[in-house]
Design an enzyme around this catalytic site. Structure first.
Site, PDB file in Angstrom:
ATOM      1  N   LEU A  14       0.833  -1.205   0.000  1.00 36.11           N
ATOM      2  CA  LEU A  14       0.000   0.000   0.000  1.00 36.11           C
ATOM      3  C   LEU A  14       0.868   1.256   0.000  1.00 36.11           C
ATOM      4  CD1 LEU A  14      -3.203  -0.289   2.182  1.00 36.11           C
ATOM      5  CD2 LEU A  14      -2.950  -0.153  -0.276  1.00 36.11           C
ATOM      6  N   HIS A  15       1.550   1.521  -1.086  1.00 36.01           N
ATOM      7  CA  HIS A  15       2.353   2.737  -1.159  1.00 36.01           C
ATOM      8  C   HIS A  15       1.471   3.876  -1.646  1.00 36.01           C
ATOM      9  CE1 HIS A  15       2.959   2.626  -5.578  1.00 36.01           C
ATOM     10  NE2 HIS A  15       2.697   1.370  -5.382  1.00 36.01           N
ATOM     11  N   MET A  16       2.107   5.000  -1.979  1.00 35.55           N
ATOM     12  CA  MET A  16       1.390   6.227  -2.320  1.00 35.55           C
ATOM     13  C   MET A  16       0.170   6.042  -3.242  1.00 35.55           C
ATOM     14  SD  MET A  16       1.815   9.515  -1.827  1.00 35.55           S
ATOM     15  CE  MET A  16       0.677  10.741  -2.334  1.00 35.55           C
TER      16      MET A  16
END
Lengths: 87, 567
Positions: A14-16
């Site tokens: 769940l990155h940017m």
């Protein structure tokens, strides 16, 4: 309150970008959307908190929705995570 | 001369514009009129959003959509309920807007900078960027308008924020120097996208230079000169012209076939280490994959990869490559590549020990899992199997027998695969080179691994600095070996490739043309360079040079001749 456990399938967790997609999709719902991960709770409508949760690929997260449209919110959230959040 | 990190290639010579860091200190005070302070804060947020959206749009138009994502990320963060929400709460509690912005941003910076994930740590610098922009708006500090700098400007800054970079007019800025940042920082990525030479992480450079000083930025080497004397300038003017000419020339080779000067087509493939690298191979105009190292599958995990995991990875690479060939090298562990969970015994001489195909044939179950994964992926494109470290004919025969066994099993299970999948040998040991004619009867193709071939032919440990002078593919013995291998392959009518570093070496290429190499496999970034060099040599010229080179007795003489003859 309704909830479901799902597995994060995005390559980079769940990155940017996936966090932005997720929070944008659940923000319109009136219900509270929470992510339970590693024993902590994170506001699902907050990109910053989602990123701060540092959720990696293949992690299992529990999505909790509470409010008037909780069923619809949960269905949307689960669908998004399972489809890889546009990654 | 000052040294920094080479972040974007090329040479820039120009006049310095020093971007001064503003003093953003403020006095924290208790607020009486909280509504007015909230209004001041909200209008600062609105201004920030408008400016950021404009920058994102500029970057999208002038650089590209991918680079614009950095600014769009800033917009998403400031729109976040936790960010602006927390700040508003603090103002309601009586803090001034500057203090609220600083406290909330610092909290997130602290959180993200402690994370192990590189991508997440990068977010800390994004938030720091947001904090500085917001404070500047609140304190009424105006930045130098970078979009208005004169032609021939070298920008010098402590750090180049994405917001600064977005204002750069490519025609006016000839170089960038900063005190922080590495090859993967935002500034480096944007500088490369704009093709502006950049040297980052030059210590204290903002204190060393003044506005209007002359600077040379060598983004290829990472060198910076301030107020250099005339000799140095004229030397770099020539270097700059050479670089520009070479770049323009290379671009001409994009999308072209790889041919020698007399029109003989050869294949120009790429070496890759993960399925993702296949994208890079395509972007760099590679014509296939000549070496797909499969070790990543075994190194990234705490256990052996399953057949399905391997199948998925090979399939991903093959699908990216479309109808182009992908040569997968089967597991090449041992030697310098250790995998903890395999519990390989420590050996006295690991490079001469239980490694690569030797290990695989002793562990047929592990090997068959990989071969089945490869075979299943072969239904999705053009795959070839390459066996590393072959020393005797029995090894290639045994591998082929195992491949047949796997094919039979898959057929019985009703799983599809390429019936005619080719199995070839890497030729990288002295033994394989000497019996190349015998191996050519068994193998469908050869690929010369020059790194190991040099090590084994010269009896030189690649990692030992004391004997590094012996480690060269230009040693007469190694050259003879390469020539024999290619001749044996040609005589047997099987294609011969090369996947070591030598395949992209401008000095080696004419010799390979003369010897009759069919396929060159190189690092993706070297595809155009290799294609350019290959196009300069005809067989006749290459033959004349090779004959001379092979008549010489020492490596130094060979290299001197090749350098003098280089095109």
């Amino acid at each position: 309150m309704v909830s479901k456990v799902v597995k994060v399938t995005n390559e980079q967790g769940l990155h940017m970008r996936p966090a932005t997609v997720f929070s944008a999709a659940v923000t319109p719902f009136d219900s509270d959307v929470k992510i339970l991960f590693n024993g902590n709770q994170f506001d699902g409508k907050s990109v910053m908190m989602l990123m701060a949760a540092c959720i990696k690929k293949d992690s299992e997260i529990e999505i909790q929705c509470d409010g008037p449209d909780e069923e619809a919110a949960l269905a949307k959230a689960v669908e998004l995570v399972e489809s890889g959040l546009g990654d | 001369m000052y040294k920094g990190i080479e972040a974007s290639r090329g040479i820039g010579i120009g006049s310095i514009c020093l971007i001064v860091e503003h003093d953003l200190t403020f006095e924290s005070k208790q607020i009486e009129d909280k509504e007015a302070e909230k209004a001041r804060f909200n209008s600062a947020i609105d201004k920030f959003k408008a400016e950021t959206a404009e920058m994102a749009e500029n970057i999208r138009k002038n650089i590209g959509p991918k680079e614009a994502e950095i600014m769009e990320g800033h917009l998403a963060m400031i729109a976040d309920p936790t960010m602006a929400g927390e700040m508003t709460k603090m103002i309601e509690a009586g803090q001034c807007a500057e203090a609220a912005v600083t406290a909330v941003c610092d909290m997130f910076i602290g959180m993200f900078s402690k994370m192990e994930d590189d991508m997440m740590r990068q977010r800390a610098s994004d938030i720091s960027d947001i904090k500085i922009s917001l404070l500047k708006i609140l304190l009424g500090v105006e930045d130098i308008d970078i979009s208005k700098v004169a032609p021939g400007t070298v920008l010098v800054a402590h750090d180049l924020t994405p917001s600064m970079t977005s204002q750069i007019v490519k025609e006016n800025v000839v170089g960038i120097i900063t005190e922080v940042g590495g090859k993967t920082s935002h500034s480096a990525i944007l500088a490369r996208a704009l093709e502006i030479p950049a040297v980052l992480s030059v210590p204290n450079i903002t204190e060393i230079v003044k506005d209007k000083d002359t600077a040379i930025v060598d983004g290829t080497e990472g060198d910076v000169y301030i107020n250099p004397d005339g000799d140095v300038v004229s030397q770099y003017v020539i270097k700059r012209e050479e670089f520009i000419r070479a770049q323009a020339e290379l671009k001409n080779f994009l999308g072209k076939e790889t041919k020698t000067a007399d029109g003989k087509s050869v294949e120009l493939f790429c070496n890759i280490g993960t399925p993702k690298d296949a994208k890079k191979a395509i972007e760099c105009d590679g014509e296939g994959v000549g070496l797909f190292r499969s070790e990543f599958l075994f190194m990234d995990k705490p256990h052996l990869p399953t057949e399905d995991e391997q199948f998925e990875a090979y399939k991903e690479a093959v699908e990216i490559m479309g109808d182009k060939t992908v040569i997968i090298r089967t597991l090449d562990i041992g030697g310098d590549k250790e995998i903890p969970y395999m519990n390989l015994e420590k050996e006295e001489n690991p490079f001469l020990g239980f490694r690569a195909v030797r290990y695989c044939l002793a562990n047929p179950e592990i090997y068959k899992t990989q071969l089945r994964g490869i075979l299943r992926a072969s239904a999705y494109g053009k795959i070839k199997i390459m066996v590393p470290l072959v020393t005797v004919v029995d090894e290639i025969r045994s591998v082929k027998a195992l491949v047949e066994e796997c094919k039979k099993e898959l057929k019985a299970e009703g799983v599809s695969f390429d019936e005619n999948i080719q199995v070839g040998c890497m030729i990288e040991t002295a033994s394989a080179s000497l019996i190349a004619d015998l191996l050519a009867k068994e193998a469908d193709f050869f690929s010369i691994g020059t790194n190991d071939l040099t090590q084994y032919t010269m009896s030189v440990d690649r990692g030992n600095a004391n004997i590094a002078y012996l480690y060269s593919a230009f040693q007469p013995s190694v050259l003879r070996s390469i020539k024999n291998i290619i001749a044996a392959g040609n005589a047997a009518g099987i294609p011969v490739g090369m996947c070591g570093e030598a395949a992209a070496d401008p000095l080696m290429i004419p010799l390979l043309i003369s010897f009759g190499l069919d396929e060159y496999s190189v690092n993706p970034v070297l595809v155009l360079t290799a294609r350019c060099i290959i196009s300069k040599w005809s067989k006749a010229e290459a033959d004349a040079l090779a004959e001379k080179a092979l008549s010489l007795s020492t490596e130094a003489e060979v290299v001197a001749l090749l350098k003098a003859s280089a095109k």
